[in-house]
Write an enzyme that holds these catalytic residues in place. Structure first.
Site, PDB file in Angstrom:
ATOM      1  CG  HIS A  47      -2.010  -0.976   1.185  1.00  0.00           C
ATOM      2  ND1 HIS A  47      -3.139  -0.847   1.958  1.00  0.00           N
ATOM      3  CD2 HIS A  47      -2.189  -2.109   0.461  1.00  0.00           C
ATOM      4  CE1 HIS A  47      -3.961  -1.845   1.724  1.00  0.00           C
ATOM      5  NE2 HIS A  47      -3.398  -2.631   0.816  1.00  0.00           N
ATOM      6  CD  GLU A  49      -1.838   4.262   3.263  1.00  0.00           C
ATOM      7  OE1 GLU A  49      -1.569   3.557   2.260  1.00  0.00           O
ATOM      8  OE2 GLU A  49      -2.995   4.407   3.696  1.00  0.00           O
ATOM      9  CB  CYS A  77      -6.538  -0.129   5.260  1.00  0.00           C
ATOM     10  SG  CYS A  77      -4.861  -0.788   5.081  1.00  0.00           S
ATOM     11  CB  CYS A  80      -1.921   1.725   6.151  1.00  0.00           C
ATOM     12  SG  CYS A  80      -1.608   0.939   4.548  1.00  0.00           S
TER      13      CYS A  80
END
Length: 153
Positions: A47, A49, A77, A80
Site C-alpha cells: 500500500h 503508506e 486501512c 497501514c
C-alpha cells in the site's frame, strides 16, 4: 497533498488503485514517497503508506519516525494504521474517507485509540474531492466495477 496526488496518479500506469503518500520530516522535507504497488509487485502489503514509510525509514536510518507527518490521498486501512503506529508517526493528513475499510475515524479509529500507547493527530478531508474523484474514475473504468471497493484498495 499535491505530491501525494502525483504519486497516486503514477500508480495508474501499473494498474494499481490510485493511492499516493508522502512522508515529511520536521522541516517539511519529503523523506519518503509511495504509491500503491500491489499489482506491480504482486505484494498484498504494498500500500502507498507502507511503501512511503519504508522509504522514509531507509532515508533516516531508523524505523521510528517520531517527527514525521504522513500525507496520503485515502484514509489508511487497518494494516497501514498499524504500520503508522509502529513507526511512531505523530501526524497523518489524508484526503478521502474510506467508508468501507478506513482505520482513522470512519470504520475504525486505530490511530486515536486511547487503549494504545501511541496516538496520532489526524487531519482529514484535505483535497477530499480531488482524492475521491481519482478513485471513483478508476473504479468506473470498464471491468473494474462501479464505485470504490475496499477489497480492491
Amino acid at each position: 497533498m499535491a505530491l501525494a496526488l502525483a504519486e497516486a496518479r503514477s500508480a495508474l500506469s501499473t494498474g494499481d488503485v490510485p493511492v499516493g503518500a508522502v512522508v515529511l520530516d520536521r522541516d517539511g522535507t519529503v523523506i519518503g514517497r509511495g504509491r500503491n504497488e500491489r499489482e506491480l509487485h504482486r505484494d498484498p502489503t504494498a500500500h502507498a503508506e507502507v511503501v512511503a514509510l519504508r522509504e522514509a525509514a531507509a532515508a533516516t536510518g531508523d524505523w521510528q519516525l517520531p517527527g514525521a507527518t504522513l500525507v496520503v490521498t485515502l484514509e489508511p486501512c487497518v494494516m497501514c494504521a498499524g504500520a503508522i503506529l509502529a513507526a511512531r508517526i505523530p501526524r497523518v493528513v489524508f484526503g478521502a474517507w474510506d467508508e468501507k475499510a478506513g482505520a482513522a475515524g470512519s470504520v475504525h479509529d486505530l490511530l486515536r485509540d486511547r487503549r494504545l500507547q501511541h496516538r496520532v493527530e489526524v487531519v482529514a478531508g484535505i483535497e477530499a474531492d480531488e482524492c475521491g474523484d481519482l478513485l471513483t474514475r478508476f473504479f468506473r473504468e470498464p471491468g473494474r466495477g462501479l464505485g470504490y471497493d475496499a477489497g480492491d484498495r
